[in-house]
Enzyme design. Sequence first.
Site, PDB file in Angstrom:
ATOM      1  CB  THR A  78      -0.871  -0.845  -5.045  1.00  0.00           C
ATOM      2  OG1 THR A  78      -1.814  -0.349  -5.371  1.00  0.00           O
ATOM      3  CG2 THR A  78       0.013  -0.414  -4.113  1.00  0.00           C
ATOM      4  CB  ILE A 118       2.095   1.662  -7.634  1.00  0.00           C
ATOM      5  CG1 ILE A 118       3.217   3.571  -8.101  1.00  0.00           C
ATOM      6  CG2 ILE A 118       2.957   1.529  -7.002  1.00  0.00           C
ATOM      7  CD1 ILE A 118       3.611   4.561  -6.846  1.00  0.00           C
ATOM      8  CB  ALA A 132     -14.911   2.505  -8.204  1.00  0.00           C
ATOM      9  CE  LYS A 168      -7.833   8.514  -6.836  1.00  0.00           C
ATOM     10  NZ  LYS A 168      -7.990   8.379  -5.395  1.00  0.00           N
ATOM     11  CE1 TYR A 228      -7.550   5.129 -11.446  1.00  0.00           C
ATOM     12  CE2 TYR A 228      -8.919   7.326 -11.673  1.00  0.00           C
ATOM     13  CZ  TYR A 228      -8.254   6.954 -11.037  1.00  0.00           C
ATOM     14  OH  TYR A 228      -8.495   6.884  -9.181  1.00  0.00           O
ATOM     15  CB  SER A 257      -0.438   0.347   1.367  1.00  0.00           C
ATOM     16  OG  SER A 257      -1.886  -0.854   1.081  1.00  0.00           O
ATOM     17  CB  ILE A 258       1.235   4.635  -2.014  1.00  0.00           C
ATOM     18  CG1 ILE A 258       0.821   4.373  -3.317  1.00  0.00           C
ATOM     19  CG2 ILE A 258       0.761   5.698  -1.427  1.00  0.00           C
ATOM     20  CD1 ILE A 258      -0.278   4.934  -4.601  1.00  0.00           C
ATOM     21  CB  ILE A 281      -9.184   5.597   1.022  1.00  0.00           C
ATOM     22  CG1 ILE A 281      -8.003   4.897   3.210  1.00  0.00           C
ATOM     23  CG2 ILE A 281      -9.574   5.024   1.199  1.00  0.00           C
ATOM     24  CD1 ILE A 281      -9.268   5.664   4.193  1.00  0.00           C
ATOM     25  CG  ASP A 288     -16.378   1.680   6.385  1.00  0.00           C
ATOM     26  OD1 ASP A 288     -15.893   2.363   5.317  1.00  0.00           O
ATOM     27  OD2 ASP A 288     -16.643   0.673   6.410  1.00  0.00           O
TER      28      ASP A 288
HETATM   29  P1  NAD Z   1      -4.297  -0.017  -1.565  1.00  0.00           P
HETATM   30  O1  NAD Z   1      -5.332  -1.107  -2.022  1.00  0.00           O
HETATM   31  O2  NAD Z   1      -3.188  -1.012  -0.889  1.00  0.00           O
HETATM   32  O3  NAD Z   1      -5.365   1.035  -0.471  1.00  0.00           O
HETATM   33  C1  NAD Z   1      -6.706   1.476  -0.306  1.00  0.00           C
HETATM   34  C2  NAD Z   1      -7.273   1.292   0.348  1.00  0.00           C
HETATM   35  O4  NAD Z   1      -7.772   1.688   0.666  1.00  0.00           O
HETATM   36  C3  NAD Z   1      -6.840  -0.132   1.038  1.00  0.00           C
HETATM   37  O5  NAD Z   1      -6.052   0.098   2.370  1.00  0.00           O
HETATM   38  C4  NAD Z   1      -8.172  -0.480   1.092  1.00  0.00           C
HETATM   39  O6  NAD Z   1      -8.770  -0.470   3.253  1.00  0.00           O
HETATM   40  C5  NAD Z   1      -8.613   1.416   1.435  1.00  0.00           C
HETATM   41  N1  NAD Z   1     -10.182   1.540   1.660  1.00  0.00           N
HETATM   42  C6  NAD Z   1     -11.194   1.462   0.860  1.00  0.00           C
HETATM   43  N2  NAD Z   1     -12.193   1.486   1.077  1.00  0.00           N
HETATM   44  C7  NAD Z   1     -12.328   2.474   2.160  1.00  0.00           C
HETATM   45  C8  NAD Z   1     -13.496   2.524   3.342  1.00  0.00           C
HETATM   46  N3  NAD Z   1     -15.008   2.401   2.865  1.00  0.00           N
HETATM   47  N4  NAD Z   1     -12.979   2.761   4.499  1.00  0.00           N
HETATM   48  C9  NAD Z   1     -11.361   2.496   5.018  1.00  0.00           C
HETATM   49  N5  NAD Z   1     -10.725   2.560   3.849  1.00  0.00           N
HETATM   50  C10 NAD Z   1     -11.312   1.835   2.407  1.00  0.00           C
HETATM   51  O7  NAD Z   1      -4.334   1.056  -3.234  1.00  0.00           O
HETATM   52  P2  NAD Z   1      -3.093   1.983  -3.246  1.00  0.00           P
HETATM   53  O8  NAD Z   1      -2.761   1.910  -5.014  1.00  0.00           O
HETATM   54  O9  NAD Z   1      -1.790   2.157  -2.606  1.00  0.00           O
HETATM   55  O10 NAD Z   1      -4.033   3.130  -3.270  1.00  0.00           O
HETATM   56  C11 NAD Z   1      -3.633   4.504  -1.502  1.00  0.00           C
HETATM   57  C12 NAD Z   1      -4.482   5.338  -2.920  1.00  0.00           C
HETATM   58  O11 NAD Z   1      -3.427   5.794  -3.742  1.00  0.00           O
HETATM   59  C13 NAD Z   1      -5.836   5.411  -2.870  1.00  0.00           C
HETATM   60  O12 NAD Z   1      -6.436   6.807  -2.848  1.00  0.00           O
HETATM   61  C14 NAD Z   1      -5.256   5.455  -4.964  1.00  0.00           C
HETATM   62  O13 NAD Z   1      -6.241   6.078  -5.877  1.00  0.00           O
HETATM   63  C15 NAD Z   1      -4.139   6.031  -4.760  1.00  0.00           C
HETATM   64  N6  NAD Z   1      -3.229   6.165  -6.058  1.00  0.00           N
HETATM   65  C16 NAD Z   1      -2.943   4.688  -6.272  1.00  0.00           C
HETATM   66  C17 NAD Z   1      -2.321   4.356  -7.639  1.00  0.00           C
HETATM   67  C18 NAD Z   1      -1.720   3.276  -8.207  1.00  0.00           C
HETATM   68  O14 NAD Z   1      -0.996   3.098  -9.577  1.00  0.00           O
HETATM   69  N7  NAD Z   1      -1.046   1.988  -6.714  1.00  0.00           N
HETATM   70  C19 NAD Z   1      -1.417   5.863  -8.603  1.00  0.00           C
HETATM   71  C20 NAD Z   1      -1.622   7.228  -7.860  1.00  0.00           C
HETATM   72  C21 NAD Z   1      -3.096   7.460  -7.080  1.00  0.00           C
HETATM   73  O1  0WE Z   2      -7.177   4.899  -8.152  1.00  0.00           O
HETATM   74  C1  0WE Z   2      -6.392   3.693  -8.041  1.00  0.00           C
HETATM   75  C2  0WE Z   2      -7.565   2.350  -8.505  1.00  0.00           C
HETATM   76  C3  0WE Z   2      -8.395   1.923  -7.389  1.00  0.00           C
HETATM   77  C4  0WE Z   2      -9.103   1.318  -7.521  1.00  0.00           C
HETATM   78  C5  0WE Z   2      -9.198  -0.384  -7.501  1.00  0.00           C
HETATM   79  C6  0WE Z   2     -10.396  -0.757  -7.363  1.00  0.00           C
HETATM   80  C7  0WE Z   2      -9.598  -2.457  -7.260  1.00  0.00           C
HETATM   81  C8  0WE Z   2     -10.263  -3.254  -6.742  1.00  0.00           C
HETATM   82  C9  0WE Z   2     -10.517   1.612  -7.055  1.00  0.00           C
HETATM   83  N1  0WE Z   2     -11.640   0.411  -6.786  1.00  0.00           N
HETATM   84  C10 0WE Z   2     -10.964  -0.450  -6.568  1.00  0.00           C
HETATM   85  N2  0WE Z   2     -12.365  -1.834  -7.035  1.00  0.00           N
HETATM   86  C11 0WE Z   2     -12.163  -2.838  -6.528  1.00  0.00           C
HETATM   87  O2  0WE Z   2     -12.866  -3.940  -6.964  1.00  0.00           O
HETATM   88  N3  0WE Z   2      -5.814   3.603  -9.324  1.00  0.00           N
HETATM   89  C12 0WE Z   2      -4.776   5.310  -9.096  1.00  0.00           C
HETATM   90  C13 0WE Z   2      -4.299   2.778  -9.713  1.00  0.00           C
HETATM   91  C14 0WE Z   2      -4.980   2.361 -11.192  1.00  0.00           C
HETATM   92  O3  0WE Z   2      -6.306   2.094 -11.484  1.00  0.00           O
HETATM   93  C15 0WE Z   2      -6.421   1.879 -13.115  1.00  0.00           C
HETATM   94  C16 0WE Z   2      -5.141   2.244 -13.026  1.00  0.00           C
HETATM   95  C17 0WE Z   2      -4.566   2.802 -11.633  1.00  0.00           C
HETATM   96  C18 0WE Z   2      -3.302   3.255 -12.310  1.00  0.00           C
HETATM   97  C19 0WE Z   2      -7.744   1.911 -13.606  1.00  0.00           C
HETATM   98  C20 0WE Z   2      -7.591   1.431 -14.822  1.00  0.00           C
HETATM   99  C21 0WE Z   2      -6.447   2.363 -15.800  1.00  0.00           C
HETATM  100  C22 0WE Z   2      -5.482   2.695 -14.528  1.00  0.00           C
END
Ligand code: NAD
Ligand code: 0WE
Length: 255
Positions: free
Chosen positions: A194, A192, A96, A163, A156, A20-21, A93, A65
């Site tokens: 994750t 990233i 979708a 966002k 997305y 997780s980030i 957090i 939550d």
């Molecule tokens: P991750 O799955 O590790 O983290 C997402 C977190 O959201 C999880 O800990 C999950 O428990 C939490 N969450 C979801 N619903 C929730 C709720 N109802 N109450 C409390 N917590 C809840 O994934 P991540 O990639 O570390 O995502 C963290 C943030 O970084 C998100 O906002 C995501 O959009 C953003 N982000 C991710 C990427 C990527 O490529 N991974 C890129 C840009 C931005």
């Molecule tokens: O914000 C995100 C992902 C957020 C996310 C991911 C899931 C997967 C599992 C939100 N909801 C759900 N629901 C689930 O059931 N990112 C920035 C990572 C991400 O998601 C993409 C990306 C990237 C990057 C979706 C399509 C294209 C690129």
Amino acid sequence: MSGLLHDKNILVMGAANQRSIAWSIAEAVHREGGRVALTYQAERLKGRVTRLADELGGAPMIECDVADDDAVRRAVDRLAETMPVLHGVVHSIAWAPAEDLQGSFVETTRTGFAQANDISSYSLIAVAREARRLMTEGGAVVTMTYAGSWRVIPNYNVMGPAKASLESSVRYLAADLGPAGVRVNAVSAGPIATVAARTIKDFSGMLDLLESHTPLRRNVTADEVADAAVFLLSDLARAITGEVVHVDAGAHAVT
Ligand code: NAD
Ligand code: 0WE
């Protein structure tokens, strides 16, 4: 001890596992001398998050939550028992329904849109409202966003408008909380691998493409994103608020 966040109390929300980030940010805050508290979404994550908290020397852990305003209020009440003054909050957090992260955008459902915005965007407002009660010495709120807010990224889909709404809220919150010395910013990270990202169809194809097209000819790591978050939490960023900082190897600057 010295460090950019020496003597600061920082709440980090959204660590689900080691990838997780939010976890990378927690580690970076700890490295810079900050005290970390972690919130996790639900009981099923407690075991894993306990092991993470132990790595930080037993960081306080609170279930929260963000779909529930009362749960957010109770979590901040509990936080106050160990951290009566808070200097920073990290909101990492998003959620979708999986079926709304594929296929045709025009098929986005009303409930999927509402849930994506509730969990991924509104929650920042709810968290900021409660956390500011403890930010009596001023502070910083940092959230995580993605370029899908301002450009179309295949699949997305519903998360794009969510966002965009999150980034707009960053500006409105910055205006609202600035007079109290609370700054509000977002980090727009490149992709990233994750858990939230790896379930996405052809995610590795996207990483490969970026590797050959970003100005830095590579992707970013969670640690690099975490360092930018630490900067925004720190006094080095004391005149920065309402901003969205891209940490994406320059991807936003090229087509
Ligand atoms: P991750 O799955 O590790 O983290 C997402 C977190 O959201 C999880 O800990 C999950 O428990 C939490 N969450 C979801 N619903 C929730 C709720 N109802 N109450 C409390 N917590 C809840 O994934 P991540 O990639 O570390 O995502 C963290 C943030 O970084 C998100 O906002 C995501 O959009 C953003 N982000 C991710 C990427 C990527 O490529 N991974 C890129 C840009 C931005
Ligand atoms: O914000 C995100 C992902 C957020 C996310 C991911 C899931 C997967 C599992 C939100 N909801 C759900 N629901 C689930 O059931 N990112 C920035 C990572 C991400 O998601 C993409 C990306 C990237 C990057 C979706 C399509 C294209 C690129």
